[in-house]
Design an enzyme around this catalytic site. Sequence first.
Site, PDB file in Angstrom:
ATOM      1  CG  PHE B 125      -2.516  -0.389  -6.335  1.00  0.00           C
ATOM      2  CD1 PHE B 125      -1.525  -0.853  -5.729  1.00  0.00           C
ATOM      3  CD2 PHE B 125      -3.874  -0.177  -6.604  1.00  0.00           C
ATOM      4  CE1 PHE B 125      -1.359  -1.779  -4.801  1.00  0.00           C
ATOM      5  CE2 PHE B 125      -4.344  -1.807  -6.563  1.00  0.00           C
ATOM      6  CZ  PHE B 125      -2.753  -2.527  -5.588  1.00  0.00           C
ATOM      7  CD  GLU B 361      -8.749   1.209  -3.354  1.00  0.00           C
ATOM      8  OE1 GLU B 361      -8.925   1.585  -4.333  1.00  0.00           O
ATOM      9  OE2 GLU B 361      -7.469   1.187  -2.482  1.00  0.00           O
TER      10      GLU B 361
END
Lengths: 262, 377
Positions: B125, B361
Amino acid sequence: MNHIVCIAYVPDTETKIRIAAGGVSIDEADVKWIVSPYDEYALEGALQMKEAKGGTVTALTFGPARADTGLRECLARGADDAIRIASEGLGEVDSLGVARLLAGAIKALPHDVVWMGNKGVGTDAQVLVPMLAELLDLPHVNLVTKLEWKDGAVLAYREIEGAREIVEMPLPGVIGATKGLNEPRYASLKGIMAAKKKAIAVKTPADAGVDPVTVAGEAAHVRWTKLELPPARQAVKLVPGDDPAKAATELLRLLRDEAKVL
Amino acid sequence: MKSLFEDLRTEEQRALAETVRRFVSAELRPYLAVSPPDEFPRRLFSRLCAMGLGGIPFPAEYGGGGADYATYALVLEELAVAGGALAGTLSVHGLPQLILSRYGTEEQRRRYLPRLASGELLGAFALTEPETGSDAAAIATRAAADGDGFLISGNKAWITHSTVADLFVVFARTGEREISAFLVEKTAPGLTPLPPERKMGLRRSPTGGLSLAGVRVPAGALVGRPGDGLGIALAALDSGRITIGALAVGLCRGALDAALGYVRTRKAFGRPLEKNDVVRARLAEMAARTEAAAALVREAARLRDSDRPFSAAAAAAKLVATDTALFVTAEAVQLCGATGVSEEFPAIHLFNDAKIAQIVEGANDVQRMVLARALLS
């Protein structure tokens, strides 16, 4: 081919064993239960054979309701069916009694190969494979580390002292699996989900054609009279190794004079 | 340490947890003991995928496990007991799968999802850049229309799996106020991973920069519509927060195990440490806080599984679980004394991983912002 895999649901080999009051059984509180590792080799052998040649795999055990968790694990790994002969209320049943109950259940099922580990890590009696074969009137080969399948027969490799023995056994027959035969698989996520939908058939000793009074309690030929834990292990004695020759001499002296093994 | 609430798990969840525990003790721990400390455990990742754990909560029709987020979180928690790297890998690997499942075209799903779930492809990602982390809207990487495709140029930073991933979801600006998401395969000419960063923890998970020097992708590499990118990234991070929370709970359990093992064998002042009231009080505190964090992560997963808005709950779970992990792992290091800071012993590794979990995150202050926005809206 139809495979029957007999499993024992036993205390985890890492469980701390305590002896229960009365001194003839283990304290089952806090015990973690597992499918006996040797039976895992048997199950894996059957699953691999089914994947290669088709057929079915049925997991079979004799035990209390907690053993359903072990059967469920076999289903999750790929067994098609599972049967438990309920042990509740029977009291102590010896190896021959277990063999009679398993044999009774197996006789009612189509079977080309009957599998189990060469021993259960519970009582480690190591007698079920030959007993079961005798009661089923089938040949058996035990302590198998490699298999080659032929038409109507199997070549089984056994490690014996200083050599390897290769035995050809006609089928149907009983195989006692041991470490080295294969590497048992983990249950997969899909297998665990699918196992939820499969039923475990719970049978009584009578369903297996065995009258409980002929295998349990006073009818058992072997009974526990006393269980005791092994003595606590002594601390390791380290021999200083600055001078290897001196250390070796000292080690020999200790082995001869203190450990008295030479 | 097993959860105090183990008995609330379904039979399937217990069976799955047990299977993962076996994997951890039979394969993961022995591997960690002998392998170089910065080696990516691709073989173990493949083993997990063979167990059907490569795409736990993604659709079964594309090769995923078809299970819920609670199950996914449980697996990550059990894996992280031995350290965060492999759990982190499953978490990050889930982001491209989530994005493809939700926003991908049928063709994109068929092309990539089965190969991601099987572990043939490892996913990544690529959002963060050298100048932008938590402020995702400020990225500078650009994707310019080029014939029937796009030309992507820019630099990414701190990308998990940078040197080992096969498929990246790359976020790039397609207009002044427009961010879009693209699928970029590792073989795309112009895509170059930079040497991985040297981190304090999660060292087995290579993390580093990506240089995108005019990487040409076809029109079919665009995920969603032009301009959907920021929404896609934030939605993926919302779900990812639950997985990092689960990872953090696993670190707590691993730290508690390490501390319990130590105090049972170590003697001080003539008696085992476990008989010392101060030590016992600390262990109780560690266990209680671990269970509270675990409960919050479970509830956030349950909320997501019930198809209700879960963004604020996921932020709370990530914040509390990772802060708890830093507390519990620090306590474990402290209780283990000099052994606690030894690299031969697990406590310091769990502590290092916990610090990183507070940052990835969405740094924990971003979680506070998300929560505050929900409170004050």
